[in-house]
Design a protein around this motif. Sequence first.
Motif, PDB file in Angstrom:
ATOM      1  N   VAL A   1       0.838  -1.209   0.000  1.00 12.44           N
ATOM      2  CA  VAL A   1       0.000   0.000   0.000  1.00 12.44           C
ATOM      3  C   VAL A   1       0.868   1.252   0.000  1.00 12.44           C
ATOM      4  N   LEU A   2       1.900   1.293   0.838  1.00  8.66           N
ATOM      5  CA  LEU A   2       2.767   2.468   0.893  1.00  8.66           C
ATOM      6  C   LEU A   2       3.531   2.662  -0.407  1.00  8.66           C
ATOM      7  N   ALA A   3       3.845   1.582  -1.108  1.00 11.88           N
ATOM      8  CA  ALA A   3       4.564   1.705  -2.371  1.00 11.88           C
ATOM      9  C   ALA A   3       3.670   2.217  -3.489  1.00 11.88           C
ATOM     10  N   ARG A   4       2.406   1.815  -3.498  1.00  9.94           N
ATOM     11  CA  ARG A   4       1.517   2.132  -4.618  1.00  9.94           C
ATOM     12  C   ARG A   4       0.654   3.365  -4.383  1.00  9.94           C
ATOM     13  N   LEU A   5       0.416   3.709  -3.131  1.00  4.89           N
ATOM     14  CA  LEU A   5      -0.522   4.794  -2.825  1.00  4.89           C
ATOM     15  C   LEU A   5      -0.122   6.142  -3.423  1.00  4.89           C
ATOM     16  N   PRO A   6       1.168   6.531  -3.444  1.00  3.08           N
ATOM     17  CA  PRO A   6       1.501   7.867  -3.969  1.00  3.08           C
ATOM     18  C   PRO A   6       1.143   8.063  -5.437  1.00  3.08           C
ATOM     19  N   ASP A   7       1.097   7.000  -6.227  1.00  3.17           N
ATOM     20  CA  ASP A   7       0.808   7.128  -7.652  1.00  3.17           C
ATOM     21  C   ASP A   7      -0.661   6.919  -7.978  1.00  3.17           C
ATOM     22  N   MET A   8      -1.523   6.802  -6.969  1.00  5.46           N
ATOM     23  CA  MET A   8      -2.926   6.478  -7.203  1.00  5.46           C
ATOM     24  C   MET A   8      -3.810   7.713  -7.108  1.00  5.46           C
ATOM     25  N   THR A   9      -4.907   7.658  -7.863  1.00  6.05           N
ATOM     26  CA  THR A   9      -5.937   8.681  -7.727  1.00  6.05           C
ATOM     27  C   THR A   9      -6.911   8.256  -6.630  1.00  6.05           C
ATOM     28  N   ALA A  10      -7.754   9.174  -6.221  1.00  9.02           N
ATOM     29  CA  ALA A  10      -8.704   8.879  -5.138  1.00  9.02           C
ATOM     30  C   ALA A  10      -9.642   7.737  -5.513  1.00  9.02           C
ATOM     31  N   SER A  11     -10.016   7.633  -6.782  1.00 10.63           N
ATOM     32  CA  SER A  11     -10.934   6.569  -7.203  1.00 10.63           C
ATOM     33  C   SER A  11     -10.273   5.197  -7.199  1.00 10.63           C
ATOM     34  N   GLN A  12      -8.944   5.137  -7.186  1.00 11.29           N
ATOM     35  CA  GLN A  12      -8.236   3.856  -7.197  1.00 11.29           C
ATOM     36  C   GLN A  12      -7.910   3.344  -5.800  1.00 11.29           C
ATOM     37  N   VAL A  13      -8.041   4.192  -4.800  1.00 11.40           N
ATOM     38  CA  VAL A  13      -7.665   3.798  -3.431  1.00 11.40           C
ATOM     39  C   VAL A  13      -8.464   2.594  -2.933  1.00 11.40           C
ATOM     40  N   PRO A  14      -9.764   2.442  -3.254  1.00 12.84           N
ATOM     41  CA  PRO A  14     -10.494   1.263  -2.755  1.00 12.84           C
ATOM     42  C   PRO A  14      -9.867  -0.072  -3.157  1.00 12.84           C
ATOM     43  N   THR A  15      -9.092  -0.117  -4.229  1.00 15.82           N
ATOM     44  CA  THR A  15      -8.454  -1.382  -4.612  1.00 15.82           C
ATOM     45  C   THR A  15      -7.386  -1.807  -3.608  1.00 15.82           C
ATOM     46  N   LEU A  16      -6.975  -0.882  -2.723  1.00 20.29           N
ATOM     47  CA  LEU A  16      -5.957  -1.204  -1.727  1.00 20.29           C
ATOM     48  C   LEU A  16      -6.545  -1.709  -0.415  1.00 20.29           C
ATOM     49  N   LEU A  17      -7.871  -1.686  -0.270  1.00 15.06           N
ATOM     50  CA  LEU A  17      -8.479  -2.215   0.944  1.00 15.06           C
ATOM     51  C   LEU A  17      -8.151  -3.694   1.087  1.00 15.06           C
ATOM     52  N   PRO A  18      -7.994  -4.189   2.309  1.00 13.33           N
ATOM     53  CA  PRO A  18      -7.500  -5.561   2.488  1.00 13.33           C
ATOM     54  C   PRO A  18      -8.249  -6.610   1.698  1.00 13.33           C
ATOM     55  N   TRP A  19      -9.578  -6.532   1.669  1.00 13.87           N
ATOM     56  CA  TRP A  19     -10.338  -7.583   0.973  1.00 13.87           C
ATOM     57  C   TRP A  19     -10.184  -7.466  -0.543  1.00 13.87           C
ATOM     58  N   ASN A  20     -10.082  -6.256  -1.078  1.00 15.74           N
ATOM     59  CA  ASN A  20      -9.839  -6.101  -2.516  1.00 15.74           C
ATOM     60  C   ASN A  20      -8.400  -6.435  -2.870  1.00 15.74           C
ATOM     61  N   TRP A  21      -7.472  -6.061  -2.015  1.00 16.71           N
ATOM     62  CA  TRP A  21      -6.047  -6.340  -2.248  1.00 16.71           C
ATOM     63  C   TRP A  21      -5.785  -7.837  -2.284  1.00 16.71           C
ATOM     64  N   GLN A  22      -6.441  -8.584  -1.423  1.00 17.81           N
ATOM     65  CA  GLN A  22      -6.262 -10.032  -1.404  1.00 17.81           C
ATOM     66  C   GLN A  22      -6.776 -10.652  -2.701  1.00 17.81           C
ATOM     67  N   SER A  23      -7.937 -10.204  -3.166  1.00 18.87           N
ATOM     68  CA  SER A  23      -8.485 -10.744  -4.411  1.00 18.87           C
ATOM     69  C   SER A  23      -7.556 -10.469  -5.586  1.00 18.87           C
ATOM     70  N   GLN A  24      -6.967  -9.280  -5.605  1.00 17.64           N
ATOM     71  CA  GLN A  24      -6.042  -8.939  -6.672  1.00 17.64           C
ATOM     72  C   GLN A  24      -4.801  -9.829  -6.633  1.00 17.64           C
ATOM     73  N   LYS A  25      -4.298 -10.104  -5.425  1.00 19.10           N
ATOM     74  CA  LYS A  25      -3.149 -10.983  -5.282  1.00 19.10           C
ATOM     75  C   LYS A  25      -3.467 -12.385  -5.784  1.00 19.10           C
ATOM     76  N   LEU A  26      -4.680 -12.867  -5.480  1.00 24.33           N
ATOM     77  CA  LEU A  26      -5.064 -14.199  -5.922  1.00 24.33           C
ATOM     78  C   LEU A  26      -5.186 -14.263  -7.435  1.00 24.33           C
ATOM     79  N   ARG A  27      -5.718 -13.189  -8.037  1.00 25.04           N
ATOM     80  CA  ARG A  27      -5.820 -13.165  -9.503  1.00 25.04           C
ATOM     81  C   ARG A  27      -4.440 -13.155 -10.146  1.00 25.04           C
ATOM     82  N   GLN A  28      -3.512 -12.384  -9.561  1.00 23.63           N
ATOM     83  CA  GLN A  28      -2.157 -12.349 -10.106  1.00 23.63           C
ATOM     84  C   GLN A  28      -1.480 -13.704  -9.978  1.00 23.63           C
ATOM     85  N   ALA A  29      -1.712 -14.388  -8.848  1.00 28.37           N
ATOM     86  CA  ALA A  29      -1.117 -15.708  -8.668  1.00 28.37           C
ATOM     87  C   ALA A  29      -1.690 -16.710  -9.660  1.00 28.37           C
ATOM     88  N   ALA A  30      -3.010 -16.599  -9.927  1.00 28.14           N
ATOM     89  CA  ALA A  30      -3.625 -17.498 -10.900  1.00 28.14           C
ATOM     90  C   ALA A  30      -3.098 -17.234 -12.302  1.00 28.14           C
TER      91      ALA A  30
END
Length: 541
Positions: A512-541
Motif C-alpha cells: 500500500v505504501l509503495a503504490r498509494l503515492p501514484d494512485m488517484t482517489a478513485s483507485q484507493v479502494p483497490t488497496l483495501l485488504p479484501w480487494n487487495w487479497q483478491s487482486q493478489k489471488l488473480r495475479q497468482a492465478a
Amino acid sequence: MSGTASEIAGLRAALAASEARAEAAESELAQARAVVSTSEAMIKHLRLEIAKLRREQYGRSSERRARLIDQMELHLEELEAAATEDELAAETAARTTPVAGFQRRRPARKPFPEHLPRERVVIPAPTACSCCGSDRIVKMGEDVTDTLEIIPRQWKVVQTIREKFTCRQCEKISQAPAPFHPTPRGWAGPNLLATILFEKFGQHQPLNRQAERYAREGVDLSLSGLADQVGACAAALAPVHALIRDHVLAASRLHGDDTTVPLLAKGGTKTARLWTYVRDDRPFAGGAPPAALFHFSRDREMAHPNRHLAGWQGILQADAYGGYNDLYRVDRDPGPVESALCWSHARRKFFELADIKGTVRKGKPAHDISPVALEAVTRIDAIFDIERQINGLDAMSRLAARQRLARPLVEDLHDWMRTERDTMSRHNPVAKAIAYMFKKDRWEAFTRFLKDGQICLTNNAAERALRGVALGRKSWLFAGSERGGDRAAFMYSLIVTAKMNDIDPQDWLADVLARLPDMTASQVPTLLPWNWQSQKLRQAA
C-alpha cells in the motif's frame, strides 16, 4: 600383612562395585526422568491437538477455550525443553555405564518448504577405500541432510538516478520527474516503513527497542527519525483508514467494546481507554468483509461512544456498560440504537462461582462452589451448543433454528432464575449474577438474538480485536500522549482489519505504501485488504 592386603583389596573391590552400582542407578534414574519428561510432553501435545480440533469443529465462539489453548501451548513449550534436557542427561550417563541409552520418540517433522533456496555443501569424498586402501572406488549415491538456516537481515541503499540532458539548440535542461515517495522526507523505503509500523503496532516493539536492534545490525537510525516516519505514514495512510471507517459504520450491526490503556501523565500514568467497533457478518453468511475501527480516549465517559457512533443507527452488541445508554434513547438523532447484550459476560459471572479448579487454585475448599451457579452454567452452555451448530448459516436459517431449539431453553432459564432468585438474599453472589441479567430492560437485550438471525450470542468478535492490545500493554508500557493514543488506534484499525481478512499486515502495508503515492482517489479502494487479497489471488492465478 598378607591378610591385611587381601582385606584392603576386597574393600577396594567392594567400593568399586558400589560405585558402579551407584553410577548404574544414577543412569537408570536419568533415563526414568527422561521417560517421564517425554511422556508428559507427549500427553500435553496430544491434549493440545484435541483442543485445537475441538475448536475447529465447534468454531471460535469460546474465548475460554482460546485462552486455554494459549496456556497449553506455553506449557508444552516448557515440557518439550525439559524433555530434551533430560534426554541428553540420560545419554551422557549411559556413556559411562552398561545401562542402555534412552532415545526419545519425536513426532514426524514436516518437510521444509520447496520454495526455500537450497545451498549444497559437499563434504570432500574419500580418495581411497577406508577398508583396504585401494583407490579403485566408484560413486554409488549420496546421503543428503537438510539443515534449516537463516540469513541475517540485509540492508541496502537504493539509489534513484535521474540523468540530466541539455539541448544544444535551446540550451534548456531536460530531466525525468522525481518519483513519488510514500512519505515527504523519503529516506525510508516502503518495506522498511512497513516493518517499523508492524513491529511497533503489530508486534508491540517500541521504537527505542527497534533503534537498538537496528544499531546492532550496523544501521544507526535515531529515535526521532523513526518517529518522524511513523507520523508521516499515518498521514499517508489516512485515505485507506477513512474507507475502512466508512465500511464499518455502514453496517447495520456492530460489536463494541473497550479496554484499558496506560497513558503517560504528569507524575505517573493514568488509565485511558481504547475502544473498538467491529463489523463481522461471517456468522450469518453475510457478504460484507470484516473490519475493525479503533478510537482512543483519556477516560471512559459516556461522551466518547456518542461521538464515535454519531449519525449511526443499528444494533450494537456490547456489554452492559452504562456509557452506551445515551445511544439507546428514543429521542436520539437519527434514532435509537438497539442493544444486544453478550451472553459470555453473563455466563462468566456464574462460571466464577462454579469454577472448581479455580476455587481449589485459590486455596478454598472445593465444596464452596455454588450448585445453583453450576446449574446456570450448564443451562447456558446448552444454548451455546445450539449456536455452534448454526454458526455460518444465513440469517433466516439461524432465526428458524433459534425459534425451534433455543427459545424453549431461554424461557426455561428465565423462569428457573426467577424462582431461584426469590429464595436468596439480594446480597448472595449468585443473586447478583442473576440480577445482572434482569436489571432494567436487560433481559430484552439479552434475548434480542431470538428475533434477529444476524445477531450473535456473544460479543467475542470485539474482544478478539482487543486481544492484541492486552498483550501489547506489557511491552510498550504506556501511551506517550493523547496524540500517540490516537495514532495507535489509527494503526490498530489497519492491522486488525488486515488480520481479520487473513492477509499479512506487513506485506499489505508495504504494498500500500509503495503504490498509494501514484494512485488517484478513485483507485484507493483497490488497496483495501479484501480487494487487495483478491487482486493478489488473480495475479497468482
